[in-house]
Enzyme design. Structure first.
Site, mmCIF file in Angstrom:
data_model
loop_
_atom_site.group_PDB
_atom_site.id
_atom_site.type_symbol
_atom_site.label_atom_id
_atom_site.label_comp_id
_atom_site.label_asym_id
_atom_site.label_seq_id
_atom_site.Cartn_x
_atom_site.Cartn_y
_atom_site.Cartn_z
ATOM 1 C CG ASP A 120 18.144 -8.386 -5.479
ATOM 2 O OD1 ASP A 120 17.137 -8.014 -6.102
ATOM 3 O OD2 ASP A 120 18.986 -9.183 -5.944
ATOM 4 C CB CYS A 169 26.317 28.913 -26.059
ATOM 5 S SG CYS A 169 26.185 30.025 -27.447
ATOM 6 C CB CYS A 192 22.865 30.019 -28.844
ATOM 7 S SG CYS A 192 23.767 29.690 -30.359
HETATM 8 ZN ZN LIG Z 1 25.403 28.533 -29.159
#
Ligand SMILES: [Zn+2]
Length: 517
Positions: A456, A51, A82
């Site tokens: 710069d 997950c 997941c």
């Molecule tokens: Zn999950």
């Protein structure tokens, strides 16, 4: 886990060392902290699923959680993605996160062109290392082999196409780089324990798009200063090719012999940019999406960058005023380099006008929406074009022609860059391109986070420094994020304004260069 454990602040998770601190991961997981999305993945032992930290599913017990630095590492350890939090949607991992330069370069090559038939051997050869050594480096820094990283990437894109488009499955297989439908079906079945069709049936949002039109959600780790990004791009939008209006950016594109367009807008609620792509060849979608991600700097690890830059007080106030500013990238390196040359010693507005003239004179007509009328001219066209017709000085025109010629001869390329120093040196060999221009191109076309246009003048003014040497010295503490520091100093709070958060973006700053071309 005991609630009494004193946890370190979230930015203790040092992404540059890829050694995950489980306490930090744990806290980010329990609070579903979006700032950690994509920085690690959680493998849950009982479900064998991995997950994102923001997964809406009920949180697993700590003892059942394994933490992985990459999705590929979780996949190699036998976890499946997941279906709720969809790891394929997480913001990418910044390519420079490994302490190993070799890994960073390898990731850049994999993200540009995947792991082609030569596989790891070929990749290692291009990087000038042995393939076993490369595997070891990958395992140490990413927890997964190069093939696993490339496979996971391909699989994730396939899943995105299944969920977010209505492309026929045969087309999905080809677009995601599977070569044949059988391999694609097998890979999806093994990974998700479902057929591609079953996955599409359960995809929550059914987006019915007209033919050749696609919409993707491209996630980032908040904060993201969208207004700042748009302000920067808006001032520099080449008339006919790009347009910024109603809070979105649109442009005409050319890729693999096909013309199309895309638009990008903010979806703040989902910490994402919405990309709407109109393109005839679905096989180019992968590359287009990757380029958009790079252009809008979606992989940036904001926490890490801000932590370093806050060490400089003048940056700290700007970061507080406008958190989440990214380095604006570009769609095409050659186009950007031409723009950079046009901008030498004239105002941004003046350069935008010149670019518009070049496009009208030498660009191909494009039948997009009313604002997008042309494609930016190719190097082949500009190599032989009389660019002075657009109102450029002779020397500027000669520089553009020389650049175009070098690109046609493949002396200069903007993709597959392994050695940035060599790239800079080759650019600087072109008469009229100096260090400032070359560094600016590296910053925006290569996404080099530490690129630094050292000469710069505007930076001197903003920081009230007396010499370029002082500027060089000051910038040392910004490493390795000097490009972000520069973006802040160019953009935020340079004019006195009541709120102190005004985005200025060089409205009146000509000649940013100290060098004379
Ligand atoms: Zn999950």
């Amino acid at each position: 886990m005991s609630e009494n454990v004193q946890l370190p602040p979230p930015d203790r998770l040092s992404s540059r060392h890829m050694q995950l601190d489980w306490r930090v991961c744990s806290r980010a997981r329990l609070s579903r902290d979006p700032r950690f999305d994509g920085k690690f993945y959680i493998g849950v032992v009982n479900s064998r699923v991995y997950c994102r930290p923001i997964c809406p599913a009920p949180t697993a017990m700590e003892k059942n959680c394994h933490y992985f630095p990459t999705a590929a590492a979780a996949a190699e350890a036998g976890f499946r993605p997941c279906l709720r939090c969809r790891p394929e949607c997480s913001p990418g991992t910044a390519a420079w996160l490994g302490t190993s330069n070799t890994v960073a370069r390898a990731l850049r090559l994999i993200s540009e062109s995947g792991l082609e038939d030569g596989g790891v051997e070929m990749l290692a050869e291009r990087l000038g290392v042995g393939s076993r050594h490369l595997r070891r480096l990958f395992l140490r820094h990413l927890g997964a082999t190069p093939s696993a990283v490339a496979n996971t990437r391909r699989l994730h894109f396939a899943k995105k196409l299944i969920d977010e488009t209505t492309l026929p499955m045969g087309q999905v297989a080809l677009s995601a780089g599977f070569g044949c439908v059988r391999r694609f079906n097998a890979a999806i079945q093994t990974t998700y324990r479902r057929t591609p069709t079953q996955i599409r049936q359960v995809a929550r949002q059914k987006v019915v798009q007209p033919e050749d039109q696609y919409q993707f959600q491209l996630r980032f780790r908040p904060p993201y200063h969208w207004e700042g990004m748009l302000a920067f791009l808006s001032l520099r939008a080449t008339p006919g090719v790009e347009v910024v209006e109603h809070g979105s950016y649109r442009r005409a594109i050319w890729m693999n012999g096909c013309a199309g367009q895309f638009g990008v807008s903010l979806d703040a609620e989902h910490s994402a940019l919405t990309a709407r792509i109109q393109f005839g060849d679905p096989q180019s979608l992968f590359a287009i999406v990757e380029r958009i991600r790079a252009m809008f700097d979606l992989n940036a690890d904001w926490m890490e960058i801000a932590r370093t830059l806050r060490g400089d007080p003048s940056l700290a106030t700007r970061i507080t005023a406008a958190p989440g500013l990214r380095v604006p990238g570009c769609w095409d390196g050659f186009e950007l380099a031409v723009r950079a040359i046009l901008g030498q010693q004239i105002s941004v507005k003046g350069a935008t006008t010149l670019a518009g003239r070049i496009v009208r004179l030498f660009g191909r007509r494009f039948a997009g929406d009313s604002s997008l009328t042309h494609l930016f001219p190719t190097a082949e066209v500009l190599a032989d074009a009389d660019v002075t017709r657009a109102g450029l000085t002779r020397s500027r025109a000669a520089t553009i022609r020389a650049l175009a010629r070098a690109v046609c001869d493949r002396q200069i390329r903007f993709e597959g860059i392994l050695d940035v120093e060599a790239f800079l040196a080759r650019l600087c060999e072109i008469p009229g391109i100096g260090t400032w221009t070359a560094q600016y191109v590296a910053m925006r076309a290569l996404g080099e986070p530490d690129a630094f246009p050292a000469g710069d003048i505007a930076l001197l003014r903003v920081l009230r420094l007396a010499s370029l040497k002082q500027l060089q010295h000051r910038a040392e503490v910004w490493r390795p994020w000097r490009a972000y520091a520069v973006t802040y100093l160019w953009s935020v709070g340079n004019e006195k304004s009541p709120k102190g958060t005004k985005l200025e973006h060089y409205r009146a700053a000509p000649s940013r260069q100290a060098e004379v071309a």
